[in-house]
Write an enzyme that holds these catalytic residues in place. Structure first.
Site, PDB file in Angstrom:
ATOM      1  N   CYS A 111      -9.534  22.749   9.159  1.00 40.51           N
ATOM      2  CA  CYS A 111     -10.634  23.674   8.834  1.00 40.51           C
ATOM      3  C   CYS A 111     -11.938  22.944   8.556  1.00 40.51           C
ATOM      4  O   CYS A 111     -13.003  23.562   8.503  1.00 40.51           O
ATOM      5  CB  CYS A 111     -10.253  24.532   7.634  1.00 40.51           C
ATOM      6  SG  CYS A 111      -8.685  25.362   7.838  1.00 40.51           S
ATOM      7  N   HIS A 247     -16.458  26.957   4.052  1.00 35.93           N
ATOM      8  CA  HIS A 247     -15.310  27.412   4.846  1.00 35.93           C
ATOM      9  C   HIS A 247     -14.729  28.702   4.271  1.00 35.93           C
ATOM     10  O   HIS A 247     -14.436  28.793   3.076  1.00 35.93           O
ATOM     11  CB  HIS A 247     -14.254  26.301   4.880  1.00 35.93           C
ATOM     12  CG  HIS A 247     -12.954  26.747   5.475  1.00 35.93           C
ATOM     13  ND1 HIS A 247     -12.885  27.461   6.648  1.00 35.93           N
ATOM     14  CD2 HIS A 247     -11.674  26.603   5.037  1.00 35.93           C
ATOM     15  CE1 HIS A 247     -11.619  27.729   6.913  1.00 35.93           C
ATOM     16  NE2 HIS A 247     -10.872  27.230   5.957  1.00 35.93           N
ATOM     17  N   ASN A 277      -9.400  33.753   7.984  1.00 34.93           N
ATOM     18  CA  ASN A 277      -9.716  32.322   8.019  1.00 34.93           C
ATOM     19  C   ASN A 277      -9.660  31.863   9.476  1.00 34.93           C
ATOM     20  O   ASN A 277      -8.574  31.764  10.053  1.00 34.93           O
ATOM     21  CB  ASN A 277      -8.683  31.587   7.147  1.00 34.93           C
ATOM     22  CG  ASN A 277      -8.832  30.081   7.173  1.00 34.93           C
ATOM     23  OD1 ASN A 277      -9.585  29.534   7.973  1.00 34.93           O
ATOM     24  ND2 ASN A 277      -8.102  29.407   6.306  1.00 34.93           N
TER      25      ASN A 277
HETATM   26  N1  ACO Z   1       2.389  39.781   1.009  1.00 31.52           N
HETATM   27  C1  ACO Z   1       3.099  40.066  -0.091  1.00 31.52           C
HETATM   28  N2  ACO Z   1       3.659  39.134  -0.856  1.00 31.52           N
HETATM   29  C2  ACO Z   1       3.472  37.853  -0.506  1.00 31.52           C
HETATM   30  C3  ACO Z   1       2.731  37.465   0.610  1.00 31.52           C
HETATM   31  C4  ACO Z   1       2.185  38.511   1.386  1.00 31.52           C
HETATM   32  N3  ACO Z   1       1.458  38.264   2.481  1.00 31.52           N
HETATM   33  N4  ACO Z   1       2.712  36.130   0.702  1.00 31.52           N
HETATM   34  C5  ACO Z   1       3.414  35.663  -0.352  1.00 31.52           C
HETATM   35  N5  ACO Z   1       3.883  36.709  -1.067  1.00 31.52           N
HETATM   36  C6  ACO Z   1       4.692  36.673  -2.268  1.00 31.52           C
HETATM   37  C7  ACO Z   1       5.477  35.407  -2.412  1.00 31.52           C
HETATM   38  O1  ACO Z   1       6.680  35.460  -1.685  1.00 31.52           O
HETATM   39  C8  ACO Z   1       5.720  35.387  -3.905  1.00 31.52           C
HETATM   40  O2  ACO Z   1       6.795  36.251  -4.180  1.00 31.52           O
HETATM   41  P1  ACO Z   1       7.876  35.876  -5.334  1.00 31.52           P
HETATM   42  O3  ACO Z   1       7.046  35.822  -6.609  1.00 31.52           O
HETATM   43  O4  ACO Z   1       8.804  37.005  -5.262  1.00 31.52           O
HETATM   44  O5  ACO Z   1       8.420  34.546  -4.952  1.00 31.52           O
HETATM   45  C9  ACO Z   1       4.461  36.013  -4.475  1.00 31.52           C
HETATM   46  O6  ACO Z   1       3.833  36.728  -3.401  1.00 31.52           O
HETATM   47  C10 ACO Z   1       3.479  35.003  -5.031  1.00 31.52           C
HETATM   48  O7  ACO Z   1       3.357  33.978  -4.064  1.00 31.52           O
HETATM   49  P2  ACO Z   1       2.314  32.821  -4.258  1.00 31.52           P
HETATM   50  O8  ACO Z   1       2.365  31.908  -3.077  1.00 31.52           O
HETATM   51  O9  ACO Z   1       2.521  32.242  -5.625  1.00 31.52           O
HETATM   52  O10 ACO Z   1       0.984  33.670  -4.219  1.00 31.52           O
HETATM   53  P3  ACO Z   1      -0.449  33.235  -4.661  1.00 31.52           P
HETATM   54  O11 ACO Z   1      -0.919  34.136  -5.721  1.00 31.52           O
HETATM   55  O12 ACO Z   1      -0.561  31.760  -4.847  1.00 31.52           O
HETATM   56  O13 ACO Z   1      -1.285  33.616  -3.373  1.00 31.52           O
HETATM   57  C11 ACO Z   1      -2.241  32.516  -1.469  1.00 31.52           C
HETATM   58  C12 ACO Z   1      -0.976  33.020  -2.129  1.00 31.52           C
HETATM   59  C13 ACO Z   1      -3.153  33.710  -1.178  1.00 31.52           C
HETATM   60  C14 ACO Z   1      -1.884  31.842  -0.158  1.00 31.52           C
HETATM   61  C15 ACO Z   1      -2.938  31.538  -2.455  1.00 31.52           C
HETATM   62  O14 ACO Z   1      -2.049  30.540  -2.858  1.00 31.52           O
HETATM   63  C16 ACO Z   1      -4.124  30.917  -1.849  1.00 31.52           C
HETATM   64  O15 ACO Z   1      -5.142  31.546  -1.710  1.00 31.52           O
HETATM   65  N6  ACO Z   1      -4.038  29.626  -1.498  1.00 31.52           N
HETATM   66  C17 ACO Z   1      -5.084  28.981  -0.778  1.00 31.52           C
HETATM   67  C18 ACO Z   1      -4.557  28.687   0.551  1.00 31.52           C
HETATM   68  C19 ACO Z   1      -5.460  29.009   1.677  1.00 31.52           C
HETATM   69  O16 ACO Z   1      -6.451  29.723   1.585  1.00 31.52           O
HETATM   70  N7  ACO Z   1      -5.081  28.490   2.806  1.00 31.52           N
HETATM   71  C20 ACO Z   1      -5.789  28.753   3.981  1.00 31.52           C
HETATM   72  C21 ACO Z   1      -5.436  27.729   4.972  1.00 31.52           C
HETATM   73  S1  ACO Z   1      -5.905  26.211   4.526  1.00 31.52           S
HETATM   74  C22 ACO Z   1      -7.483  26.058   4.720  1.00 31.52           C
HETATM   75  O17 ACO Z   1      -8.151  26.839   5.321  1.00 31.52           O
HETATM   76  C23 ACO Z   1      -8.004  24.927   4.092  1.00 31.52           C
END
Ligand code: ACO
Length: 320
Positions: A111, A247, A277
């Site tokens: 990214c 980004h 993204n």
């Molecule tokens: N829909 C519903 N539930 C979901 C989803 C979804 N799409 N995805 C994950 N869950 C669930 C998980 O299974 C988990 O369930 P559990 O508690 O029963 O195990 C629960 O939601 C919480 O999961 P987490 O991964 O802890 O969720 P979090 O609050 O951290 O949010 C997210 C996830 C949005 C990916 C967050 O970690 C984030 O924003 N991270 C940044 C990553 C990013 O933006 N990456 C982009 C690519 S990299 C880049 O561009 C640099």
């Protein structure tokens, strides 16, 4: 002599996929995706390849700049999803648009690809080696995600953004690029397993895998650091910056960066609600949208910053 953006362009596929559409293929909901990421819909390529989209964005940038393809000395494409391992994507764009005089290669920094490509073009231009370059970010991550993995497939969209840059008195004031390979495992894609006749199996290509919380922590720490670094290296107070074009991974990441830096979030424009993204394309797509809306005035100071797999991150400070 520095490097100035003299034209912008972007292209996204027509096909819109909403959060509700995704809720039909994985267990998720519009509420979950919006509240955690700020994403409402994304564009998914069905007919366009990465180089098709990139060439359309590049042509729009050339048209806006009033520059002919033959005038381009260098094409740099930031991408993680080129159509082929070789020819590289920049060469394919060259063939599409007829930039017969350009040297062409891809920059692989996930990214952060566009920001690294822009900074690399600046390095070539400021030495006098090249005068005019096309700097593009384009990705079709829809072909790299596992559409059964709700943790990643809801985050991404496809698109391309391009800029024409040229040697000028005004433009880039400072830049930095950083990498931390030892943390690369938190965000990986397309790992190719060994496969050959000695092993008796063919190579297999893996999908994207991400530790979301680690990526979140990395982004909200490193982006403020590299922005602070580029401001300090040029003696520019943060109050002088009109926009921080970051980004577009996730609204909560941008909100946290603004809060950490004690800067009004209104100076961090966002468009991930409509595109998700788009990886290396997100910064140049947003730049192009803002440019076409007339948001930039000559003399405005703008910070660009990217972060992503590698891990990689970096910033550019420029005067419009
Ligand atoms: N829909 C519903 N539930 C979901 C989803 C979804 N799409 N995805 C994950 N869950 C669930 C998980 O299974 C988990 O369930 P559990 O508690 O029963 O195990 C629960 O939601 C919480 O999961 P987490 O991964 O802890 O969720 P979090 O609050 O951290 O949010 C997210 C996830 C949005 C990916 C967050 O970690 C984030 O924003 N991270 C940044 C990553 C990013 O933006 N990456 C982009 C690519 S990299 C880049 O561009 C640099």
């Amino acid at each position: 002599m520095t490097t100035r953006i003299i034209g912008t362009g972007s292209y996204v596929p027509d096909q819109i996929v909403t959060n509700d559409d995704l809720a039909k293929i994985v267990e998720t909901s519009d509420e979950w995706i919006r509240s955690r990421t700020g994403i409402g819909e994304r564009r998914i390529a069905t007919a366009d390849s990465t180089s098709d989209m990139a060439a359309k964005a590049a042509q729009a940038a050339l048209d806006q700049a009033g520059v002919r393809a033959e005038e381009i000395d260098l094409i740099l494409l930031g991408t993680s999803s080129p159509d082929h391992c070789f020819p590289n994507g920049a060469c394919e764009i060259q063939a599409h648009i007829g930039a017969v005089n350009a040297a062409c290669f891809d920059i692989s920094a996930a990214c952060t690809g566009y920001v690294f490509a822009l900074n690399t073009a600046h390095a070539f231009i400021s030495t006098g080696m090249y005068r005019t370059a096309l700097v593009i970010g384009a990705d079709v991550l829809s072909k790299l995600v596992d559409w059964g993995d709700r943790g990643t497939c809801v985050l991404f969209g496809d698109g391309a953004g391009a800029t024409v840059v040229r040697a000028d008195e005004r433009g880039i004031l400072g830049m930095n690029m950083h990498s931390e390979g030892a943390k690369g495992g938190v965000l990986t894609c397309g790992s190719r397993s060994n496969g050959n006749f000695l092993l008796g199996k063919k190579p297999e290509l893996g999908y994207m895998s991400m530790d979301g919380q680690e990526v979140f922590k990395f982004a909200v720490k490193k982006v403020p650091e590299c922005i602070t670094e580029v401001l300090a290296s040029t003696g520019t107070p943060k109050e002088d910056i009109t926009y921080f074009v970051i980004h577009q991974a996730n609204y909560r990441i941008i909100e946290s960066i603004a809060k950490r830096m004690k800067i009004d979030p209104a100076r961090f424009p966002v468009n991930m609600e409509h595109y998700g993204n788009t990886s290396a394309a997100s910064v140049p797509i947003l730049l192009d949208e803002m440019n076409r809306e007339g948001k930039f005035k000559p003399g405005d100071k703008i910070v660009l910053s990217g972060f992503g797999g590698g891990l990689t991150w970096g910033a550019t400070l420029l005067e419009w």
